[in-house]
Design an enzyme around this catalytic site. Sequence first.
Site, PDB file in Angstrom:
ATOM      1  CE  LYS A   1       0.145   4.787  13.039  1.00 13.43           C
ATOM      2  NZ  LYS A   1       0.857   5.423  11.939  1.00 13.43           N
TER       3      LYS A   1
ATOM      4  CE  LYS B   1      -2.868   0.966   3.633  1.00 12.76           C
ATOM      5  NZ  LYS B   1      -2.754   2.347   4.133  1.00 12.76           N
ATOM      6  CB  SER B   2       3.753   2.349   2.058  1.00 16.69           C
ATOM      7  OG  SER B   2       3.147   2.357   3.315  1.00 16.69           O
TER       8      SER B   2
ATOM      9  N   GLY C   1      -4.831   8.382   5.413  1.00 11.59           N
ATOM     10  CA  GLY C   1      -3.907   9.366   5.983  1.00 11.59           C
ATOM     11  C   GLY C   1      -2.698   9.589   5.087  1.00 11.59           C
TER      12      GLY C   1
ATOM     13  NE  ARG D   1      -5.065   8.775  11.106  1.00 12.46           N
ATOM     14  CZ  ARG D   1      -4.443   7.880  10.348  1.00 12.46           C
ATOM     15  NH1 ARG D   1      -5.073   7.328   9.330  1.00 12.46           N
ATOM     16  NH2 ARG D   1      -3.201   7.548  10.597  1.00 12.46           N
TER      17      ARG D   1
ATOM     18  CG  ASP E   1       0.763   0.345   9.591  1.00 14.74           C
ATOM     19  OD1 ASP E   1       0.382   1.225  10.385  1.00 14.74           O
ATOM     20  OD2 ASP E   1       1.140   0.597   8.431  1.00 14.74           O
TER      21      ASP E   1
HETATM   22  C1  S3P Z   1       2.703   5.038   6.199  1.00 14.29           C
HETATM   23  C2  S3P Z   1       3.325   5.407   7.367  1.00 14.29           C
HETATM   24  C3  S3P Z   1       2.827   5.032   8.696  1.00 14.29           C
HETATM   25  C4  S3P Z   1       1.852   3.872   8.620  1.00 14.29           C
HETATM   26  C5  S3P Z   1       0.839   4.053   7.540  1.00 14.29           C
HETATM   27  C6  S3P Z   1       1.515   4.182   6.186  1.00 14.29           C
HETATM   28  C7  S3P Z   1       3.276   5.500   4.924  1.00 14.29           C
HETATM   29  O1  S3P Z   1       2.151   6.144   9.249  1.00 14.29           O
HETATM   30  O2  S3P Z   1       1.198   3.706   9.852  1.00 14.29           O
HETATM   31  O3  S3P Z   1      -0.041   2.945   7.499  1.00 14.29           O
HETATM   32  O4  S3P Z   1       2.880   4.968   3.854  1.00 14.29           O
HETATM   33  O5  S3P Z   1       4.139   6.394   4.958  1.00 14.29           O
HETATM   34  P1  S3P Z   1       2.931   7.283  10.103  1.00 14.29           P
HETATM   35  O6  S3P Z   1       3.811   8.024   9.195  1.00 14.29           O
HETATM   36  O7  S3P Z   1       1.828   8.155  10.646  1.00 14.29           O
HETATM   37  O8  S3P Z   1       3.659   6.540  11.176  1.00 14.29           O
END
Ligand code: S3P
Length: 431
Positions: free
Chosen positions: A343, A21-22, A94, A122, A316
């Site tokens: 989260k 996903k990221s 987010g 958030r 996560d």
């Molecule tokens: C993510 C970073 C993390 C993670 C989120 C995806 C990303 O969040 O919890 O599911 O893709 O950069 P944070 O940057 O708020 O820790």
Amino acid sequence: MRLTIHPVRRLAGELTLPGDKSITHRALLLGGLAEGTSRIRHFLDSGDCRATMACLRLLGVELQRGGEETLLVHGQGLRGWQEPNDVLNCVRSGTSMRLLAGLLAGQPFYSVLSGEAQLRRRPMDRVTIPLRQMGAQIWGRSGGRLPPLSIQGGALQGITYHLPVASAQVKSCLLLAGLFAQGRTTVIEPAPSRDHTERMLRAQGVPLESEGLRHSLEGPVKALAPLEITIPGDFSSAAYFIVGALLVPQSEVLLRGVGINPTRTGLLDVLAQMGAQIELLNQREEGGEPVADLLVHSQELHGAQVGGELVPRMIDEFPILALAATQAQGTTQVRGAAELRVKETDRIATVCQALRALGAQIEERPDGFVIEGPTPLHGTLVESHGDHRLAMTLAIAGLIAQGETAIEGAECIGDSFPEFEPSLDTLIKGA
Ligand code: S3P
């Protein structure tokens, strides 16, 4: 949607995990800014990634299917996006909101980022404060703390910024804004967080420097090269089957093509501490990221202590770790993980509440939780609270709980893993 799960005899077989996903979010956004067409194979077609896709379309980026599991992103160049004629709806994502905030701060037009109620709760001051220091005009509710965010993009200057929390979203937001800023943008992290943005920008020709926890680039950047990328399988999605195979007796599961970037695999370190042996086979590189096939079989676990630099490397995976800990011998203690409270849900509260309802001995702490194991679990009706990672954790819990486990609001699983249920079904042997 209500998902009902019954105990199973064993899990066995092989599975290829959906795209990360990221990395998919980053490939979409950075492909949209590249000079020319990017080809993104094995992209994740999930709710969160679709939110990023819809935002990109409103910004004038054309996206097109290029065969099965492949997306063509027709990049418009760093200065080719258009002013969106509507609110950019990040839905529950987010990552979409925080990464786009950095990019839009550098665009010469007005834009508004919003989403569903869950996302509008958030914290966004973690990006609005440093973006304002860079000269951005960005507003949000409660003085910039909460979405919607409205942005009048324009000239930015590079800054040196110490992140107050280890967050890849904030680090990425600032590095992306830095592409458009005059001079050097330097971000210093308190602990290592996922580095997919840094890897991808380098692959696109940006001389981004990383030295330990310090990442910096010189702006303004002239152009980004298009991407030719195969997205690795999502370690965070694999985590449910890793723990499922460990906990369901007599199981053996092979998870193919899983991303094992060390900034993401803290769960493997904790599971090793708990006594689990997980084999990493056929290690290779795909799309500039390390990948392996993971062989997992059921094993006895014992409790562990989790805190410090491990936390961002498995941020996560705490819901599924908590489930593993309910079946481990002794005490598991998680500390220094207050970030879990901001989260998709307050994951310290929702995980404790849901696992307790199933019979676990779990105690909430301000920055984590303490679990005593092992405890037998019994199925009941539980709530996802709209949190995909909690819903999938509860589904795995249902495999080992007595009786029926019913998860209300399970449709949120589609935010990160739309194929979760059919994938799980292929591994279930003997109900
Ligand atoms: C993510 C970073 C993390 C993670 C989120 C995806 C990303 O969040 O919890 O599911 O893709 O950069 P944070 O940057 O708020 O820790």
